[in-house]
Structures are given as C-alpha cells and as structure tokens.
Scaffold this motif. Structure first.
Motif, PDB file in Angstrom:
ATOM      1  N   THR A 189       0.826  -1.203   0.000  1.00  0.00           N
ATOM      2  CA  THR A 189       0.000   0.000   0.000  1.00  0.00           C
ATOM      3  C   THR A 189       0.859   1.252   0.000  1.00  0.00           C
ATOM      4  O   THR A 189       0.580   2.220  -0.716  1.00  0.00           O
ATOM      5  N   SER A 190       1.914   1.243   0.810  1.00  0.00           N
ATOM      6  CA  SER A 190       2.824   2.388   0.866  1.00  0.00           C
ATOM      7  C   SER A 190       3.465   2.629  -0.496  1.00  0.00           C
ATOM      8  O   SER A 190       3.552   3.777  -0.961  1.00  0.00           O
ATOM      9  N   LEU A 191       3.926   1.557  -1.148  1.00  0.00           N
ATOM     10  CA  LEU A 191       4.527   1.696  -2.473  1.00  0.00           C
ATOM     11  C   LEU A 191       3.506   2.213  -3.495  1.00  0.00           C
ATOM     12  O   LEU A 191       3.849   3.018  -4.370  1.00  0.00           O
ATOM     13  N   SER A 192       2.265   1.761  -3.374  1.00  0.00           N
ATOM     14  CA  SER A 192       1.227   2.206  -4.307  1.00  0.00           C
ATOM     15  C   SER A 192       0.974   3.700  -4.161  1.00  0.00           C
ATOM     16  O   SER A 192       0.851   4.423  -5.168  1.00  0.00           O
ATOM     17  N   TYR A 193       0.891   4.170  -2.930  1.00  0.00           N
ATOM     18  CA  TYR A 193       0.671   5.601  -2.693  1.00  0.00           C
ATOM     19  C   TYR A 193       1.836   6.427  -3.237  1.00  0.00           C
ATOM     20  O   TYR A 193       1.639   7.436  -3.926  1.00  0.00           O
ATOM     21  N   VAL A 194       3.054   6.011  -2.929  1.00  0.00           N
ATOM     22  CA  VAL A 194       4.229   6.774  -3.363  1.00  0.00           C
ATOM     23  C   VAL A 194       4.333   6.778  -4.888  1.00  0.00           C
ATOM     24  O   VAL A 194       4.590   7.827  -5.499  1.00  0.00           O
ATOM     25  N   ALA A 195       4.124   5.629  -5.523  1.00  0.00           N
ATOM     26  CA  ALA A 195       4.194   5.552  -6.984  1.00  0.00           C
ATOM     27  C   ALA A 195       3.163   6.472  -7.629  1.00  0.00           C
ATOM     28  O   ALA A 195       3.463   7.188  -8.595  1.00  0.00           O
ATOM     29  N   SER A 196       1.957   6.460  -7.081  1.00  0.00           N
ATOM     30  CA  SER A 196       0.909   7.326  -7.606  1.00  0.00           C
ATOM     31  C   SER A 196       1.272   8.796  -7.414  1.00  0.00           C
ATOM     32  O   SER A 196       1.060   9.626  -8.314  1.00  0.00           O
ATOM     33  N   GLY A 197       1.841   9.126  -6.269  1.00  0.00           N
ATOM     34  CA  GLY A 197       2.229  10.502  -6.002  1.00  0.00           C
ATOM     35  C   GLY A 197       3.354  10.981  -6.893  1.00  0.00           C
ATOM     36  O   GLY A 197       3.341  12.120  -7.382  1.00  0.00           O
ATOM     37  N   VAL A 198       4.343  10.117  -7.134  1.00  0.00           N
ATOM     38  CA  VAL A 198       5.488  10.491  -7.976  1.00  0.00           C
ATOM     39  C   VAL A 198       5.029  10.735  -9.415  1.00  0.00           C
ATOM     40  O   VAL A 198       5.487  11.684 -10.075  1.00  0.00           O
ATOM     41  N   PHE A 229       3.493   9.512   2.210  1.00  0.00           N
ATOM     42  CA  PHE A 229       2.855   8.475   3.017  1.00  0.00           C
ATOM     43  C   PHE A 229       3.812   7.673   3.889  1.00  0.00           C
ATOM     44  O   PHE A 229       3.466   7.340   5.031  1.00  0.00           O
ATOM     45  N   PRO A 230       5.014   7.316   3.425  1.00  0.00           N
ATOM     46  CA  PRO A 230       5.923   6.540   4.296  1.00  0.00           C
ATOM     47  C   PRO A 230       6.243   7.230   5.624  1.00  0.00           C
ATOM     48  O   PRO A 230       6.659   6.562   6.572  1.00  0.00           O
ATOM     49  N   LEU A 231       6.025   8.540   5.704  1.00  0.00           N
ATOM     50  CA  LEU A 231       6.268   9.246   6.965  1.00  0.00           C
ATOM     51  C   LEU A 231       5.368   8.729   8.080  1.00  0.00           C
ATOM     52  O   LEU A 231       5.657   8.940   9.265  1.00  0.00           O
ATOM     53  N   ILE A 232       4.298   8.054   7.703  1.00  0.00           N
ATOM     54  CA  ILE A 232       3.351   7.564   8.699  1.00  0.00           C
ATOM     55  C   ILE A 232       4.026   6.621   9.692  1.00  0.00           C
ATOM     56  O   ILE A 232       3.633   6.536  10.857  1.00  0.00           O
ATOM     57  N   TYR A 233       5.095   5.936   9.239  1.00  0.00           N
ATOM     58  CA  TYR A 233       5.783   4.978  10.106  1.00  0.00           C
ATOM     59  C   TYR A 233       6.788   5.648  11.036  1.00  0.00           C
ATOM     60  O   TYR A 233       7.328   4.987  11.928  1.00  0.00           O
ATOM     61  N   ALA A 234       7.035   6.929  10.823  1.00  0.00           N
ATOM     62  CA  ALA A 234       7.958   7.669  11.692  1.00  0.00           C
ATOM     63  C   ALA A 234       7.232   8.636  12.607  1.00  0.00           C
ATOM     64  O   ALA A 234       7.822   9.133  13.577  1.00  0.00           O
ATOM     65  N   ILE A 238      -1.978  -1.595   7.952  1.00  0.00           N
ATOM     66  CA  ILE A 238      -1.127  -0.477   8.368  1.00  0.00           C
ATOM     67  C   ILE A 238      -1.335  -0.184   9.846  1.00  0.00           C
ATOM     68  O   ILE A 238      -0.377   0.091  10.580  1.00  0.00           O
ATOM     69  N   HIS A 239      -2.581  -0.254  10.312  1.00  0.00           N
ATOM     70  CA  HIS A 239      -2.852  -0.119  11.749  1.00  0.00           C
ATOM     71  C   HIS A 239      -2.051  -1.154  12.533  1.00  0.00           C
ATOM     72  O   HIS A 239      -1.473  -0.856  13.584  1.00  0.00           O
ATOM     73  N   TYR A 240      -2.021  -2.368  12.010  1.00  0.00           N
ATOM     74  CA  TYR A 240      -1.291  -3.446  12.681  1.00  0.00           C
ATOM     75  C   TYR A 240       0.195  -3.120  12.770  1.00  0.00           C
ATOM     76  O   TYR A 240       0.818  -3.270  13.819  1.00  0.00           O
ATOM     77  N   VAL A 241       0.786  -2.684  11.652  1.00  0.00           N
ATOM     78  CA  VAL A 241       2.218  -2.377  11.640  1.00  0.00           C
ATOM     79  C   VAL A 241       2.527  -1.231  12.596  1.00  0.00           C
ATOM     80  O   VAL A 241       3.547  -1.261  13.300  1.00  0.00           O
ATOM     81  N   LEU A 242       1.667  -0.238  12.658  1.00  0.00           N
ATOM     82  CA  LEU A 242       1.885   0.874  13.581  1.00  0.00           C
ATOM     83  C   LEU A 242       1.851   0.391  15.031  1.00  0.00           C
ATOM     84  O   LEU A 242       2.649   0.831  15.859  1.00  0.00           O
TER      85      LEU A 242
END
Length: 293
Positions: free
Chosen positions: A161-170, A223-228, A268-272
């Motif tokens: 999901t993170s890769l999909s968001y970033v790819a779409s944004g780029v 979006f990857p900032l969500i993990y930081a 993503i909730h789980y990973v957080l």
C-alpha cells in the motif's frame, strides 16, 4: 480538529486486522461482481463485457476453437462473476477459516486473472490491489504458524500500500497538469469521472483545484512518513487517507477504491501497533534479530 481526527482514527483501528482485511477485501470483490452482473446485457460477443479472446489472443482462439466458443458464450461471464460473488460472500461470512483463506484467495485470484485475459476492459487500480490482497492472504495462509502467517500478510500489505501511494504521487509530481493545479478541475469536467457539483464549485473558486492537486501529491508522496510519526499523528494521517478515498468514491464514482484500499488500512494499523510494541520490548523482534543469550 486534530484531536477529533485522532479519536476517529483510533476508533477505526480494527480489533483483529487480518479478519478486517479479508472482510473488506471480500466486500470489494463481491460488489465488483454484482456491478458487472448488473450489466449482463453486454455479455454478448464483441461487446465490452463479452469475450475478447479472438481479438486479444487470436492464436489461442484458432488453436482451441471449442474453448473459444465456451469463453464467448453468454454463460461464461455469468459463471465467472457468479462464482466470484459466491466465494466473496463465503469469505466475508467466515473470514477466519484457514482452508477458505487459501482456497478462496486462490480462486478469486484465478477468477480475476481470467477476467483480465478474456475481458480486459474495465480493469483499474482497485482490481490490481484486490489481486495483491488475494495472493498475499492465500500464500501466507500456507504458513503453519497462524500468528506468523498473519504477521507476514499484514506487513506485506502495508508495504504494498505504501509503495502504491508513493508511486501514484510520484507520477503526479512529474505531471505538468498536476503541478499547475489543473488536474482536479480537468477530471471534474469529464463525463466519466466528473461531478457537476464539484465542477461548479471549482470553476467558481479555482484555488480549490490547486490546493487539492498539490495536497494529493503531498499526502501520497509523503505516506511513508506515517511509520515515523507519533502514533496519534500516524492514525490521523491514515484517517485522512480514508477520507481521501471516500471523497474519490463520492465525486469520481470510483467506489471500489474505497473498499480495495480500505482493506489494506487495517494492515497499516497493525504495523503501527507492532512498531510501538517492538520499540518498547526488544524481545518481540524477529528471532534472527535478537542477540543470542
């Protein structure tokens, strides 16, 4: 406002993420099947929802004429999408059943592959993400330890999901139309994905289109900032993305994107949640990363 969004985000966190993922994903494939079945008048050969094997796979059609006739029949799409609806419904009702997790995931993945090969029109990002979910849940279901299986599945879907968001944004970030801020206004003018209400509002206030265009690029690329981020801020960010998808479903008519991407948000909730536990308890790290006593 931030506190309210944080509370909403916390309430959206699923009690058992793998179950939530399977239920939301199966709801998406169920709705997709019913949407297509509602267009059954277009199942005839040569129409958009009829078999396109002769056009896209002429050698296969010529080599196996009986198979081609079967695929071109009106019964084939009924069977294809009817089976998808039935398997999706079963998965929704019994999301914790391991054999169904494997068999259902494999079946739905095979059905979507058949749809892409025989009826290539109408495929979009929601279908592609649903395919990723099906394959991920089915393959990880083969792992004997259920906790490890669920952990790997959730982390895989969060990464995808993170890769999909970033790819779409780029892709948007290098587009002159998006950078000028005209993209949203342009989409709202179209008949297929536009909305008269939104178009009138944006025409009156062009700055809205610019803000939405730049804002979309920012939240997808970032979006990857969500993990930081701290957990409350990360939950709020994820809630913002859900609102983003609901808005797309409302104004662009891409309702299945809400269920497809929404199905990955529990992962993503789980990973957080796991990130917080692992940072406070090193023994929860993967065995290979824990120093030997």
């Amino acid at each position: 406002m931030f506190r309210r969004l944080t509370r909403v985000a916390s309430s959206l966190a699923p009690p058992h993420p793998p179950i939530a993922v399977r239920r939301l994903a199966s709801a998406g494939t169920f709705v997709a099947a019913l949407e297509t079945l509602s267009q059954h008048k277009r199942f005839v050969r040569g129409d958009l929802l009829g078999s396109q094997v002769e056009s896209f796979h002429p050698r296969l059609a010529k080599r196996f004429p009986r198979v081609n006739r079967a695929l071109a029949s009106r019964a084939f799409p009924y069977a294809l999408y009817g089976t998808q609806a039935a398997v999706s419904a079963a998965t929704f009702l019994w999301p914790g059943n391991r054999p169904l997790r494997i068999a259902g995931g494999v079946t739905l993945a095979a059905l979507q592959s058949a749809q892409s090969a025989c009826i290539p029109f109408g495929r979009d990002g929601a279908d592609q993400l649903q395919q990723v979910i099906n394959v991920t849940m089915a393959s990880t279901g083969l792992i004997q330890d259920l906790e490890q299986a669920d952990d790997l599945a959730m982390r895989t879907l969060a990464l995808e999901t993170s890769l999909s968001y970033v790819a779409s944004g780029v892709v948007k970030a290098v587009s002159p139309v998006w950078l000028r801020g005209d993209a949203v206004a342009g989409v709202m003018r179209t008949k297929s994905y536009g909305d008269p209400r939104a178009h009138r509002l944006i025409t009156r206030y062009p700055a809205i289109s610019t803000a939405l265009s730049w804002g979309t690029i920012a939240i997808e690329c970032g979006f990857p900032l969500i993990y930081a981020l701290p957990k409350p801020a990360a939950r709020a960010y994820l809630a913002t993305m859900l609102v983003f998808h609901v808005g797309i479903g409302e104004f662009m008519g891409l309702n299945r994107f809400v269920l497809a991407f929404g199905a990955t948000h529990p992962a993503i909730h789980y990973v957080l949640s796991q990130r917080r536990r692992e940072s406070s308890d090193p023994t929860r790290l993967a065995p290979s990363l824990v120093p030997a006593p």
